[in-house]
Design a protein around this motif. Structure first.
Motif: not given
Length: 414
Positions: A217-222, A325-336, A373-379, A386-390
């Motif tokens: 596994i190179a990474s998990f892109i969530s 494993v290395p994790v890249h988290i992608f989420v969005s916000n600003g929607k009802s 929730a998965p940002t807690k994995w950092k610790t 890492d986290l990216t919010v779009i």
């Protein structure tokens, strides 16, 4: 003749939405700017709830037919027969879901891309799943079956307990190993969307070993992962509610989804929410439904099948162990996004109609707390997270956003 009628009906549905186009002009223009790259890591795409293209055949037959999704068969006059092949059965003794005993089902094109690209090859634009990402990676130089693979699964039969032994994880493990081998030992990026994220998280945390992950596994892109569930899932089980298929009434939807294992897996849980987190209010009963007591919504209304489904999920749900494993988290916000639902009916019929949604921040489907929730994995793990919010993208729309497409391309290729 039947095929011709079905095609005409599917086209009629498509024309209602003006959506028979394969690709939008915006996507075509975006793809024109994508340059090819030489260093390409293998990629496996895992879709979310209702995101896998499925097919079936009669148990005594040989011809495979579309199980999910066929827009034409959701029209009046055809829906009842279609519903029979879609519905599943739940056995409370074995705690397992199964298809109609008269049919055999399977994901479409496992390992290829047809099972994760579109859900309905006729009504394409409204049934796009990973198509924008697939096309972006293909323009980058990726090839189907060589370094780009799809892993559709029968989400109707997928819950935290059942996937550990029903062959879905074994099949995914074999596919990742094949991708690794074909690419001469290059590690594989696994990309999940929505329920596909919790499907992959449990696979990485509970099914495969540390040594296997380090090798393969190179990474998990969530992407848009509902790690603490979604109130929308509860709302669809609690009462009739409109869904994304416009030809189905709320009652049709309610009758259909109540047996799907995947929707129980997406119920609100304590990965990010406290036990007292309010899911629904029933003023006529002076009752508040929380994450901790969701079973009350079904026990008090005699809906034993749903009660059993909720109880089983809460018993077996696999919580937030990190994937390591290395994790890249992608989420969005600003929607009802639905925070809780208020059911205003009487004590005897509150579950007969959709309630009134109380709104909060999220991606339109999943609340922001669940997404983050998965940002807690950092610790919790040594591997980077890492986290990216779009902002302002919908739960599925994020997969087609330019920022997401370029970011994923940069993770998996150079």
């Amino acid at each position: 003749m039947l095929k011709i009628v079905m095609f005409i009906l599917s086209v009629a549905v498509a024309e209602e939405f003006e959506e028979l186009d394969d690709e939008s002009i915006e996507l075509i223009e975006f793809l024109d700017g994508i340059t090819r790259r030489r260093d390409l890591d293998p990629v496996v795409l895992v879709p979310g709830l209702a995101g896998s293209h499925l097919e079936y055949r009669n148990r005594t037959g040989t011809k495979w037919n579309t199980l999910w999704l066929n827009f034409g068969r959701t029209l009046p006059g055809l829906w009842q027969a279609y519903k029979k092949v879609l519905q599943v059965n739940y056995d409370p003794v074995t705690e397992t879901y199964s298809s109609n005993p008269n049919i055999v089902t399977r994901p479409v094109d496992y390992g290829g891309l047809k099972g994760v690209d579109y859900l309905d090859p006729v009504v394409k634009t409204v049934t796009k799943m990973y198509h924008p990402l697939i096309r972006t990676l293909q323009e980058t130089g990726y090839e189907e079956g060589k370094n780009l693979f799809g892993a559709p699964y029968d989400w109707r039969l997928a819950n935290a307990k059942q996937v550990m032994s029903n062959g879905m994880y074994a099949q995914l493990k074999d596919l990742i190993e094949r991708a690794f081998s074909i690419n001469k030992g290059k590690k594989v990026h696994v990309i999940g969307h929505s329920c596909g994220c919790i499907f992959l998280r449990q696979f990485l945390s509970d099914y495969v070993t540390k040594e296997w992950k380090e090798k393969h596994i190179a990474s998990f892109i969530s992407t848009s992962g509902p790690y603490s569930g979604s109130v929308e899932a509860f709302a669809h089980l609690a009462a009739p509610r409109k869904w994304v298929i416009p030809t189905l009434s709320p009652n049709d939807v309610h009758e259909l989804v109540q047996n799907f294992a995947g929707i129980y897996w997406m119920l609100p849980n304590m990965n990010a929410f406290p036990p007292s987190k309010v899911v629904a209010r029933i003023p006529s009963l002076k009752t508040v439904i929380t994450v901790e007591n969701m079973t009350a919504a079904f026990a008090t209304t005699g809906r034993r099948m749903k009660l059993q489904g909720v109880e089983m999920t809460q018993k077996h749900i696999s919580h937030m162990e990190p994937p390591r494993v290395p994790v890249h988290i992608f989420v969005s916000n600003g929607k009802s996004t639905t925070k809780e639902v208020i059911y205003d009916g009487t004590a005897n019929n509150w579950w007969k109609k959709a309630g009134t949604d109380v709104i909060q921040d999220g991606d339109g489907t999943v609340p922001i707390e669940s997404l983050l929730a998965p940002t807690k994995w950092k610790t919790m793990q040594n591997e980077p997270v890492d986290l990216t919010v779009i902002p302002r993208e919908s739960h599925l729309g994020i997969v087609g956003s330019k920022q997401y497409l370029l970011a994923v391309r940069d993770i998996v290729s150079r």
